[in-house]
Design a protein around this motif. Structure first.
Motif, PDB file in Angstrom:
ATOM      1  N   TYR A   8       0.947  -1.146   0.117  1.00  0.00           N
ATOM      2  CA  TYR A   8       0.036  -0.064  -0.023  1.00  0.00           C
ATOM      3  C   TYR A   8       0.779   1.395  -0.214  1.00  0.00           C
ATOM      4  O   TYR A   8       1.993   1.152   0.549  1.00  0.00           O
ATOM      5  N   ALA A   9       0.236   2.452  -0.686  1.00  0.00           N
ATOM      6  CA  ALA A   9       0.931   3.659  -0.291  1.00  0.00           C
ATOM      7  C   ALA A   9       0.820   4.116   1.100  1.00  0.00           C
ATOM      8  O   ALA A   9      -0.087   3.653   1.571  1.00  0.00           O
ATOM      9  N   LYS A  10       1.744   4.914   1.559  1.00  0.00           N
ATOM     10  CA  LYS A  10       1.832   5.158   2.888  1.00  0.00           C
ATOM     11  C   LYS A  10       0.730   6.079   3.210  1.00  0.00           C
ATOM     12  O   LYS A  10       0.143   6.147   4.109  1.00  0.00           O
ATOM     13  N   ASN A  11       0.346   6.905   2.056  1.00  0.00           N
ATOM     14  CA  ASN A  11      -0.903   7.716   2.229  1.00  0.00           C
ATOM     15  C   ASN A  11      -2.351   6.988   2.505  1.00  0.00           C
ATOM     16  O   ASN A  11      -3.229   7.776   2.802  1.00  0.00           O
ATOM     17  N   ALA A  12      -2.167   5.718   2.156  1.00  0.00           N
ATOM     18  CA  ALA A  12      -3.386   4.858   2.246  1.00  0.00           C
ATOM     19  C   ALA A  12      -3.753   4.634   3.733  1.00  0.00           C
ATOM     20  O   ALA A  12      -4.759   3.986   4.154  1.00  0.00           O
ATOM     21  N   VAL A  13      -2.799   4.597   4.701  1.00  0.00           N
ATOM     22  CA  VAL A  13      -2.650   4.343   6.143  1.00  0.00           C
ATOM     23  C   VAL A  13      -3.321   5.624   6.589  1.00  0.00           C
ATOM     24  O   VAL A  13      -3.110   6.593   6.747  1.00  0.00           O
ATOM     25  N   GLY A  14      -4.771   5.159   7.342  1.00  0.00           N
ATOM     26  CA  GLY A  14      -5.535   6.244   8.135  1.00  0.00           C
ATOM     27  C   GLY A  14      -5.244   6.401   9.453  1.00  0.00           C
ATOM     28  O   GLY A  14      -5.257   7.672   9.968  1.00  0.00           O
ATOM     29  N   ALA A  15      -4.741   5.346   9.988  1.00  0.00           N
ATOM     30  CA  ALA A  15      -4.270   5.449  11.450  1.00  0.00           C
ATOM     31  C   ALA A  15      -3.549   4.220  11.986  1.00  0.00           C
ATOM     32  O   ALA A  15      -3.529   3.241  11.343  1.00  0.00           O
ATOM     33  N   VAL A  16      -2.569   4.620  12.670  1.00  0.00           N
ATOM     34  CA  VAL A  16      -1.781   3.783  13.408  1.00  0.00           C
ATOM     35  C   VAL A  16      -2.414   3.452  14.751  1.00  0.00           C
ATOM     36  O   VAL A  16      -2.568   4.255  15.600  1.00  0.00           O
ATOM     37  N   LEU A  17      -2.710   2.056  15.223  1.00  0.00           N
ATOM     38  CA  LEU A  17      -3.475   1.749  16.410  1.00  0.00           C
ATOM     39  C   LEU A  17      -2.307   1.142  17.360  1.00  0.00           C
ATOM     40  O   LEU A  17      -1.490   0.604  17.109  1.00  0.00           O
ATOM     41  N   ASP A  18      -2.914   1.286  18.529  1.00  0.00           N
ATOM     42  CA  ASP A  18      -2.369   0.786  19.677  1.00  0.00           C
ATOM     43  C   ASP A  18      -2.721  -0.676  19.683  1.00  0.00           C
ATOM     44  O   ASP A  18      -3.612  -0.958  19.365  1.00  0.00           O
ATOM     45  N   ASP A  19      -1.877  -1.318  20.430  1.00  0.00           N
ATOM     46  CA  ASP A  19      -1.816  -2.905  20.372  1.00  0.00           C
ATOM     47  C   ASP A  19      -3.341  -3.338  21.023  1.00  0.00           C
ATOM     48  O   ASP A  19      -3.892  -4.090  20.345  1.00  0.00           O
ATOM     49  N   ALA A  20      -3.536  -2.726  22.025  1.00  0.00           N
ATOM     50  CA  ALA A  20      -4.887  -3.026  22.661  1.00  0.00           C
ATOM     51  C   ALA A  20      -5.971  -2.935  21.785  1.00  0.00           C
ATOM     52  O   ALA A  20      -7.058  -3.634  21.617  1.00  0.00           O
ATOM     53  N   GLU A  21      -6.175  -1.637  21.090  1.00  0.00           N
ATOM     54  CA  GLU A  21      -7.138  -1.228  20.205  1.00  0.00           C
ATOM     55  C   GLU A  21      -7.188  -2.281  18.904  1.00  0.00           C
ATOM     56  O   GLU A  21      -8.125  -2.828  18.675  1.00  0.00           O
ATOM     57  N   TYR A  22      -6.132  -2.416  18.619  1.00  0.00           N
ATOM     58  CA  TYR A  22      -5.990  -3.386  17.216  1.00  0.00           C
ATOM     59  C   TYR A  22      -6.424  -4.645  17.651  1.00  0.00           C
ATOM     60  O   TYR A  22      -7.202  -5.449  16.991  1.00  0.00           O
ATOM     61  N   ASN A  23      -5.974  -5.230  18.962  1.00  0.00           N
ATOM     62  CA  ASN A  23      -6.462  -6.593  19.265  1.00  0.00           C
ATOM     63  C   ASN A  23      -7.902  -6.742  19.841  1.00  0.00           C
ATOM     64  O   ASN A  23      -8.545  -7.814  19.236  1.00  0.00           O
ATOM     65  N   ARG A  24      -8.512  -5.697  20.265  1.00  0.00           N
ATOM     66  CA  ARG A  24      -9.950  -5.647  20.519  1.00  0.00           C
ATOM     67  C   ARG A  24     -10.715  -5.794  18.976  1.00  0.00           C
ATOM     68  O   ARG A  24     -11.703  -6.446  19.173  1.00  0.00           O
ATOM     69  N   ILE A  25     -10.433  -4.983  18.148  1.00  0.00           N
ATOM     70  CA  ILE A  25     -11.034  -4.732  16.892  1.00  0.00           C
ATOM     71  C   ILE A  25     -10.687  -5.912  15.982  1.00  0.00           C
ATOM     72  O   ILE A  25     -11.862  -6.495  15.652  1.00  0.00           O
ATOM     73  N   VAL A  26      -9.718  -6.470  15.718  1.00  0.00           N
ATOM     74  CA  VAL A  26      -9.154  -7.517  14.842  1.00  0.00           C
ATOM     75  C   VAL A  26      -9.553  -8.954  15.448  1.00  0.00           C
ATOM     76  O   VAL A  26     -10.115  -9.911  14.760  1.00  0.00           O
ATOM     77  N   HIS A  27      -8.975  -9.200  16.704  1.00  0.00           N
ATOM     78  CA  HIS A  27      -9.124 -10.478  17.395  1.00  0.00           C
ATOM     79  C   HIS A  27     -10.139 -10.768  18.250  1.00  0.00           C
ATOM     80  O   HIS A  27     -10.488 -11.937  18.793  1.00  0.00           O
ATOM     81  N   GLY A  28     -11.056  -9.646  18.708  1.00  0.00           N
ATOM     82  CA  GLY A  28     -11.953  -9.734  19.341  1.00  0.00           C
ATOM     83  C   GLY A  28     -11.834  -9.768  20.887  1.00  0.00           C
ATOM     84  O   GLY A  28     -12.627 -10.447  21.673  1.00  0.00           O
ATOM     85  N   ASP A  29     -10.598  -9.360  21.244  1.00  0.00           N
ATOM     86  CA  ASP A  29     -10.423  -9.282  22.714  1.00  0.00           C
ATOM     87  C   ASP A  29     -11.254  -8.222  23.407  1.00  0.00           C
ATOM     88  O   ASP A  29     -11.136  -7.004  23.037  1.00  0.00           O
ATOM     89  N   ASP A  30     -12.126  -8.616  24.231  1.00  0.00           N
ATOM     90  CA  ASP A  30     -12.876  -7.844  24.899  1.00  0.00           C
ATOM     91  C   ASP A  30     -12.576  -7.128  26.065  1.00  0.00           C
ATOM     92  O   ASP A  30     -13.571  -6.516  26.756  1.00  0.00           O
ATOM     93  N   ASP A  31     -11.335  -7.299  26.448  1.00  0.00           N
ATOM     94  CA  ASP A  31     -11.027  -6.671  27.773  1.00  0.00           C
ATOM     95  C   ASP A  31     -10.744  -5.463  27.750  1.00  0.00           C
ATOM     96  O   ASP A  31      -9.494  -4.760  27.532  1.00  0.00           O
TER      97      ASP A  31
END
Length: 162
Positions: A73-96
């Motif tokens: 991807y082009a770097k301009n296509a990255v909208g946000a860099v997420l912290d680990d907790a938020e990324y795991n909550r969204i992608v892996h379904g970690d609900d903690d």
């Protein structure tokens, strides 16, 4: 010329200056965020896709969109860099999720009933004022209309037109 005549133009130019200045600050912050990306961090693209950064180059970034699936991807296509907790909550379904004081926020019906360990099935069903028999009758009418549209449910030679 009178100063009152020039006042609207001065205000307009000042407002334009402030708007362009804040837009430049936002662009600079976004560019800095994209330059600070490191392999292993989670990102969200401007299209809403979540991925993990594998490699960072000058103008491009290699993202792992699924295990073993990589895309450039082009770097301009990255909208946000997420912290680990938020990324795991969204992608892996970690609900903690944590409160400000560090306690775990429950993601079940116990937060509604006040009872620890209460299941969602234990919560009373909310009456919306609908008659269940009317709902079943409406569903059967919808099914019949769908079959008529497809030509199903008719004997050979019958059509739905008159």
């Amino acid at each position: 010329m009178d100063i009152l005549t020039l006042l609207p133009f001065i205000v307009l130019i000042g407002a334009m200056f402030l708007m362009t200045r804040s837009a430049k600050k936002k662009q600079a912050a976004a560019a800095q965020m994209r330059n600070d990306m490191q392999p292993g961090t989670g990102v969200r693209t401007i299209g809403g896709m979540y991925a993990t950064v594998k490699e960072v180059h000058d103008d491009t970034v290699l993202l792992e969109v699924a295990p073993g699936v990589h895309a450039i991807y082009a770097k301009n296509a990255v909208g946000a860099v997420l912290d680990d907790a938020e990324y795991n909550r969204i992608v892996h379904g970690d609900d903690d999720e944590l409160d400000a004081d560090g306690t775990v926020v429950p993601d079940d019906a116990s937060s509604l009933t006040g009872e620890p360990g209460a299941d969602k099935a234990d919560v009373a069903k909310i009456d919306l004022g609908k008659d269940e028999a009317a709902d079943d009758d409406a569903e059967s009418k919808d099914d019949a209309a769908a079959k008529d549209a497809k030509g199903e449910g008719k004997a050979d030679g019958e059509t739905g037109t008159k």
